[in-house]
Design an enzyme around this catalytic site. Structure first.
Site, PDB file in Angstrom:
ATOM      1  N   GLU A 128       0.858  -1.188   0.000  1.00 29.00           N
ATOM      2  CA  GLU A 128       0.000   0.000   0.000  1.00 29.00           C
ATOM      3  C   GLU A 128       0.892   1.235   0.000  1.00 29.00           C
ATOM      4  OE1 GLU A 128      -3.261   1.226  -0.020  1.00 29.00           O
ATOM      5  OE2 GLU A 128      -2.285   3.141   0.336  1.00 29.00           O
ATOM      6  N   ARG A 159     -16.996   3.650   6.576  1.00 30.99           N
ATOM      7  CA  ARG A 159     -15.927   3.044   5.773  1.00 30.99           C
ATOM      8  C   ARG A 159     -14.798   2.516   6.645  1.00 30.99           C
ATOM      9  NH1 ARG A 159     -15.283   4.465   0.223  1.00 30.99           N
ATOM     10  NH2 ARG A 159     -17.201   5.396  -0.510  1.00 30.99           N
ATOM     11  N   TYR A 185     -27.887   8.677   5.988  1.00 32.95           N
ATOM     12  CA  TYR A 185     -28.156   7.452   6.748  1.00 32.95           C
ATOM     13  C   TYR A 185     -27.226   7.366   7.957  1.00 32.95           C
ATOM     14  CZ  TYR A 185     -24.334   5.749   3.668  1.00 32.95           C
ATOM     15  OH  TYR A 185     -23.161   5.601   2.966  1.00 32.95           O
ATOM     16  N   ASP A 230     -11.974  -0.781  -8.218  1.00 32.98           N
ATOM     17  CA  ASP A 230     -12.015   0.435  -9.035  1.00 32.98           C
ATOM     18  C   ASP A 230     -10.946   0.434 -10.131  1.00 32.98           C
ATOM     19  OD1 ASP A 230     -14.162   1.452  -7.690  1.00 32.98           O
ATOM     20  OD2 ASP A 230     -13.149   3.252  -6.933  1.00 32.98           O
TER      21      ASP A 230
HETATM   22  P1  FAD Z   1      -9.505   2.388  -3.434  1.00 33.97           P
HETATM   23  O1  FAD Z   1     -10.372   2.502  -2.265  1.00 33.97           O
HETATM   24  O2  FAD Z   1      -9.240   3.613  -4.240  1.00 33.97           O
HETATM   25  O3  FAD Z   1      -8.131   1.783  -2.927  1.00 33.97           O
HETATM   26  C1  FAD Z   1      -6.964   1.831  -3.708  1.00 33.97           C
HETATM   27  C2  FAD Z   1      -5.777   1.716  -2.754  1.00 33.97           C
HETATM   28  O4  FAD Z   1      -4.592   1.578  -3.510  1.00 33.97           O
HETATM   29  C3  FAD Z   1      -5.599   2.953  -1.886  1.00 33.97           C
HETATM   30  O5  FAD Z   1      -5.405   2.556  -0.553  1.00 33.97           O
HETATM   31  C4  FAD Z   1      -4.385   3.642  -2.486  1.00 33.97           C
HETATM   32  O6  FAD Z   1      -3.638   4.373  -1.528  1.00 33.97           O
HETATM   33  C5  FAD Z   1      -3.602   2.457  -3.015  1.00 33.97           C
HETATM   34  N1  FAD Z   1      -2.748   2.771  -4.157  1.00 33.97           N
HETATM   35  C6  FAD Z   1      -3.037   3.551  -5.221  1.00 33.97           C
HETATM   36  N2  FAD Z   1      -2.016   3.586  -6.076  1.00 33.97           N
HETATM   37  C7  FAD Z   1      -1.036   2.804  -5.558  1.00 33.97           C
HETATM   38  C8  FAD Z   1       0.269   2.422  -6.003  1.00 33.97           C
HETATM   39  N3  FAD Z   1       0.779   2.872  -7.162  1.00 33.97           N
HETATM   40  N4  FAD Z   1       0.998   1.601  -5.219  1.00 33.97           N
HETATM   41  C9  FAD Z   1       0.482   1.127  -4.046  1.00 33.97           C
HETATM   42  N5  FAD Z   1      -0.741   1.449  -3.583  1.00 33.97           N
HETATM   43  C10 FAD Z   1      -1.492   2.265  -4.336  1.00 33.97           C
HETATM   44  N6  FAD Z   1     -19.473   1.936  -3.133  1.00 33.97           N
HETATM   45  C11 FAD Z   1     -20.389   1.133  -2.535  1.00 33.97           C
HETATM   46  O7  FAD Z   1     -20.314  -0.089  -2.665  1.00 33.97           O
HETATM   47  N7  FAD Z   1     -21.407   1.662  -1.780  1.00 33.97           N
HETATM   48  C12 FAD Z   1     -21.543   3.016  -1.609  1.00 33.97           C
HETATM   49  O8  FAD Z   1     -22.461   3.465  -0.908  1.00 33.97           O
HETATM   50  C13 FAD Z   1     -20.599   3.882  -2.236  1.00 33.97           C
HETATM   51  N8  FAD Z   1     -20.699   5.217  -2.098  1.00 33.97           N
HETATM   52  C14 FAD Z   1     -19.787   6.030  -2.693  1.00 33.97           C
HETATM   53  C15 FAD Z   1     -19.909   7.408  -2.552  1.00 33.97           C
HETATM   54  C16 FAD Z   1     -19.004   8.270  -3.138  1.00 33.97           C
HETATM   55  C17 FAD Z   1     -19.189   9.761  -3.012  1.00 33.97           C
HETATM   56  C18 FAD Z   1     -17.912   7.712  -3.882  1.00 33.97           C
HETATM   57  C19 FAD Z   1     -16.895   8.617  -4.532  1.00 33.97           C
HETATM   58  C20 FAD Z   1     -17.784   6.346  -4.029  1.00 33.97           C
HETATM   59  C21 FAD Z   1     -18.713   5.488  -3.446  1.00 33.97           C
HETATM   60  N9  FAD Z   1     -18.614   4.090  -3.582  1.00 33.97           N
HETATM   61  C22 FAD Z   1     -19.546   3.287  -3.003  1.00 33.97           C
HETATM   62  C23 FAD Z   1     -17.514   3.478  -4.372  1.00 33.97           C
HETATM   63  C24 FAD Z   1     -16.400   2.913  -3.479  1.00 33.97           C
HETATM   64  O9  FAD Z   1     -15.948   3.917  -2.618  1.00 33.97           O
HETATM   65  C25 FAD Z   1     -15.239   2.411  -4.333  1.00 33.97           C
HETATM   66  O10 FAD Z   1     -15.711   1.668  -5.418  1.00 33.97           O
HETATM   67  C26 FAD Z   1     -14.296   1.531  -3.503  1.00 33.97           C
HETATM   68  O11 FAD Z   1     -13.852   2.206  -2.365  1.00 33.97           O
HETATM   69  C27 FAD Z   1     -13.124   1.082  -4.370  1.00 33.97           C
HETATM   70  O12 FAD Z   1     -12.204   0.345  -3.590  1.00 33.97           O
HETATM   71  P2  FAD Z   1     -10.798  -0.081  -4.185  1.00 33.97           P
HETATM   72  O13 FAD Z   1     -10.119  -0.831  -3.108  1.00 33.97           O
HETATM   73  O14 FAD Z   1     -10.964  -0.718  -5.513  1.00 33.97           O
HETATM   74  O15 FAD Z   1     -10.045   1.297  -4.478  1.00 33.97           O
END
Ligand code: FAD
Length: 405
Positions: free
Chosen positions: A36, A111, A225, A302
């Site tokens: 991370e 979260r 909520y 994502d």
């Molecule tokens: P991220 O949470 O972006 O995690 C990526 C991680 O990788 C981070 O910790 C980052 O620091 C790390 N990283 C990045 N680049 C590097 C690198 N080069 N080397 C090492 N580490 C790195 N989803 C739901 O299911 N329900 C909801 O109600 C909901 N509400 C939302 C509301 C808003 C306003 C938003 C913006 C989003 C919402 N989402 C919701 C979507 C959800 O937040 C995301 O889809 C989810 O958090 C994605 O998780 P992830 O682990 O794929 O990515």
């Protein structure tokens, strides 16, 4: 029990997707190193909705009980008209129809609480090693392994395969897919959760409702909520900016927020001062791509399918990804085969949700006649009629036990 020797799999990114993936992979008997970028693991101070497809995934990852200890199970999802203040429609999450159709709870959580539950499970797992302060800058593949480069150290990490869970601005996606920058929707969110005990008057009364409330208005909406056993109230205000400029932060400002919500009903306007203002979140997605797998590197969460938040499914889909990845690694000894199988299980469904999320946003933000027609149409839906949303809340793959003999 595994017949071939365990693999060493690197997971890039310690968000909800990366931690869930690490857990799913380790639970199949493989060894995981998760890297991370941030100096400490964490999530932001806002809420997250977890539809029944997510709570099923959490159960399969062994963390549902831990999440339920602090999550709230709202009785209803309510859609209100942000201008008139009248109810448009509601879904009853305690109905028999809900229970018999979905079997797993609809939860809302902070979260940090979800992230902490996943992190604790990873920390307790003997086959997972966690490293913070490691920013991946590049990856090199041979037919047998992958080497990761980091910004902070010349030392490389060698693994049999890599799961890229590095989020919306994924470095690995940029290297492998190369589909440019994420697409900005010109919408921005202000959000945060604050103690119910700090609220007064009508707002504190309002916050005692456990429902998820979405106030839909022209080019804006407000979501409310409770989270953390009802101790905190989460609010998200979202609106479209008229002043979007790429390469600048000078759009979607607080002044625009006030302006866009000026015509809202008094309940919405009364709630606005309590929406966190310390940071604004421009809202992005991408167009779907089919190529999640590049040899021994695969995209997840994502990084694979960033979507607008209107169906509240981004994290839910990342959790589904993790479960599917675990299943595929159980069925295939070669990581490239396992990754191809995982993408086959997941990409069509994630693409459908990514695409529908945009459309649902458009419906939510209708104005004038469009809004009138939406309200009339939704008013005909019974509170226990889940036909429209059921496909989103139901994973396409059956739970593990019923698939393999
Ligand atoms: P991220 O949470 O972006 O995690 C990526 C991680 O990788 C981070 O910790 C980052 O620091 C790390 N990283 C990045 N680049 C590097 C690198 N080069 N080397 C090492 N580490 C790195 N989803 C739901 O299911 N329900 C909801 O109600 C909901 N509400 C939302 C509301 C808003 C306003 C938003 C913006 C989003 C919402 N989402 C919701 C979507 C959800 O937040 C995301 O889809 C989810 O958090 C994605 O998780 P992830 O682990 O794929 O990515």
């Amino acid at each position: 029990p595994m017949t071939s020797p365990p693999l060493h799999i690197a997971v890039v990114g310690g968000g909800i997707g990366g931690l869930a993936a690490a857990l799913a992979v380790a639970r199949t008997g493989h060894r995981v190193t998760l890297v991370e970028r941030a100096a400490r693991f964490g999530e932001i101070g806002a809420g997250l909705q977890l539809a029944p497809n997510a709570s099923l995934a959490l159960e399969e990852l062994g963390v549902l009980d831990a999440v339920q200890r602090s999550a709230v199970a709202p009785p209803q999802l309510v859609m209100m008209d942000a201008l008139s203040g009248e109810q448009i429609a509601a879904l009853d999450l305690r109905s028999n129809a809900y229970r018999s159709r979905f079997k797993h709870p609809y939860l809302v959580t902070h979260r940090t609480d979800l992230h902490q539950a996943l992190l604790a499970a990873c920390q307790e797992h003997p086959s997972i090693s966690l490293r913070t302060g490691h920013t991946v800058t590049g990856a090199e593949q041979t037919p047998h392994e992958v080497r990761l480069d980091f910004a902070e150290t010349p030392e490389r990490l060698t693994a049999d395969a890599v799961v890229a869970a590095d989020g919306l601005h994924s470095r690995l996606r940029q290297l492998l897919v190369g589909d440019g920058d994420p697409v900005c929707s010109r919408y921005v969110a202000y959000r945060g959760a604050l103690p119910v005990s700090s609220m007064t008057g009508s707002m504190s009364q309002h916050a005692s409702s456990e429902a998820v409330i979405v106030w839909a208005g022209p080019r804006m909406h407000l979501v409310q909520y409770p989270v953390r056993r009802g101790e905190l109230y989460n609010q998200v205000a979202v609106f479209e900016s008229d002043h979007y400029t790429p390469d600048s932060d000078d759009w979607g400002t607080e002044a625009e927020l006030e302006e866009r919500f000026a015509g809202a009903c008094s309940t919405v306007r009364d709630a606005l001062p309590l929406v966190a203002r310390d940071r604004r979140w421009p809202l992005f997605d991408r167009l779907p791509v089919a190529d999640w797998v590049h040899g021994r590197i695969v995209l997840l969460g994502d990084a694979a399918h960033p979507m607008l938040q209107y169906l509240a499914q981004g994290a839910c889909q990342a959790l589904e990804d993790a479960v599917a990845l675990g299943r595929s690694l159980r069925e295939h000894t070669d990581p490239a085969d396992a990754f191809a199988s995982y993408a086959g299980l997941r990409s069509e469904r994630a693409t459908g949700i990514q695409t529908s999320a945009r459309r649902f946003g458009d419906i939510c933000h209708l104005d004038g006649m469009g809004a009138v027609m939406r309200n009339q149409l939704l008013a005909t839906r019974a509170p226990d009629d889940f036909d429209d949303i059921a496909w989103v809340w139901t994973p396409t793959t059956e739970p593990e036990a019923s698939t393999t003999p």
